[in-house]
Design an enzyme around this catalytic site. Structure first.
Site, PDB file in Angstrom:
ATOM      1  N   GLY A  32       0.831  -1.207   0.000  1.00 35.81           N
ATOM      2  CA  GLY A  32       0.000   0.000   0.000  1.00 35.81           C
ATOM      3  C   GLY A  32       0.856   1.242   0.000  1.00 35.81           C
ATOM      4  N   ASN A  33       0.268   2.379   0.293  1.00 36.48           N
ATOM      5  CA  ASN A  33       1.045   3.624   0.417  1.00 36.48           C
ATOM      6  C   ASN A  33       0.372   4.533   1.445  1.00 36.48           C
ATOM      7  OD1 ASN A  33      -0.825   5.547  -1.060  1.00 36.48           O
ATOM      8  ND2 ASN A  33      -0.478   4.022  -2.672  1.00 36.48           N
ATOM      9  N   TYR A  34       1.012   5.656   1.735  1.00 32.89           N
ATOM     10  CA  TYR A  34       0.571   6.517   2.850  1.00 32.89           C
ATOM     11  C   TYR A  34      -0.552   7.499   2.498  1.00 32.89           C
ATOM     12  CZ  TYR A  34       4.660   4.903   5.433  1.00 32.89           C
ATOM     13  OH  TYR A  34       5.584   4.134   6.081  1.00 32.89           O
ATOM     14  N   ALA A 100      -3.734   7.731  -5.141  1.00 32.31           N
ATOM     15  CA  ALA A 100      -2.345   7.275  -5.235  1.00 32.31           C
ATOM     16  C   ALA A 100      -2.400   5.794  -5.595  1.00 32.31           C
ATOM     17  CB  ALA A 100      -1.624   7.490  -3.915  1.00 32.31           C
TER      18      ALA A 100
END
Ligand code: CTP
Length: 222
Positions: A32-34, A100
């Site tokens: 995943g990402n932030y 994102a």
């Protein structure tokens, strides 16, 4: 004296993506990402307040939106976000891609939890579809497609390359180099680059104020 609401987007259908995507490795793990989703949700809220019919395609986030003009579709992976966008895009006037999206996903999903064995483990990744690029290259003349670019070097140049490669009408450039701007923050600092080469720079603001700037810019493009 009461002021009339600004309904400049009345009659307009807007597709918005927001948040991260999660790419599953096994039943308990993902890549995943932030991304918090705050920017995309703020745009959805601002445009809905201005009368737009908003279709928000959201990755996993901790935000709730409850607005009569916003229809939310929750997704997890880039492929699911892609399918949801394709489902709506034909009927949209505007698409704003603030998510994102993970560029890659694991080549294989393990149905069973991967056990710890060797000292090293290699994950093979394959490319995800580029949603912005797909919509940009299939848009009709009356549709506006706007992307985001998150850059931390050669920002303006890279954003212009993205604008061209993805055939977008505008790119909202977020820099990772400014304190208080980007993922997880309440504030953001953007530069909007239009297809015709015009560049608009804005100071650091709350994400709601940034969303209003983006709305103004889209209105001028309409
Ligand atoms: N985007 C998308 N689908 C993808 C990847 C990105 O729709 N698979 C969109 C994002 O929502 C954003 C824009 O493309 O509007 C730019 O995303 P960014 O991550 O900055 O660019 P990438 O194309 O992934 O390029 P790179 O990571 O190499 O900078």
């Amino acid at each position: 004296m009461s002021t009339l609401p600004n309904l400049s987007f009345f009659g307009k259908r807007v597709l918005i993506t927001a948040g991260p995507t999660y790419e599953k490795i096994d039943p308990v793990r993902f890549i995943g990402n932030y991304s918090s989703g705050k920017m995309g949700y703020a745009i959805a809220e601002v445009l809905a307040d201005m009368g737009a019919e908003v279709y928000l395609i959201s990755g996993p986030v901790n935000i709730k939106i409850d607005h009569p003009n916003v229809k939310v579709t929750m997704v997890e992976s880039a492929n699911q976000m892609f399918d949801a966008c394709l489902h709506y895009f034909d009927k949209m006037d505007i698409a704003i891609m603030a998510a994102a999206v993970a560029d890659y996903r694991p080549a294989e999903f393990s149905e069973v939890k991967i056990k710890k064995k060797e000292e090293e483990l290699t994950l093979r990744l394959v490319k995800n579809p580029d949603i912005l690029s797909t919509l940009g290259h299939s848009k009709k003349n009356n549709q506006i497609v706007i992307g985001f670019a998150l850059e931390n070097n050669n920002e303006l140049e890279n954003a212009k390359i993205k604008l061209n490669n993805k055939n977008a009408d505008a790119i909202v450039l977020n820099t990772l180099n400014n304190a208080g701007a980007g993922f997880q923050f309440e504030t953001n600092q953007i530069t909007i680059i239009l297809k015709n080469g015009a560049i608009f720079e804005f100071p650091l603001k709350s994400k709601t104020e940034v969303a209003k700037d983006i709305a103004e810019c889209v209105l001028k493009m309409l």
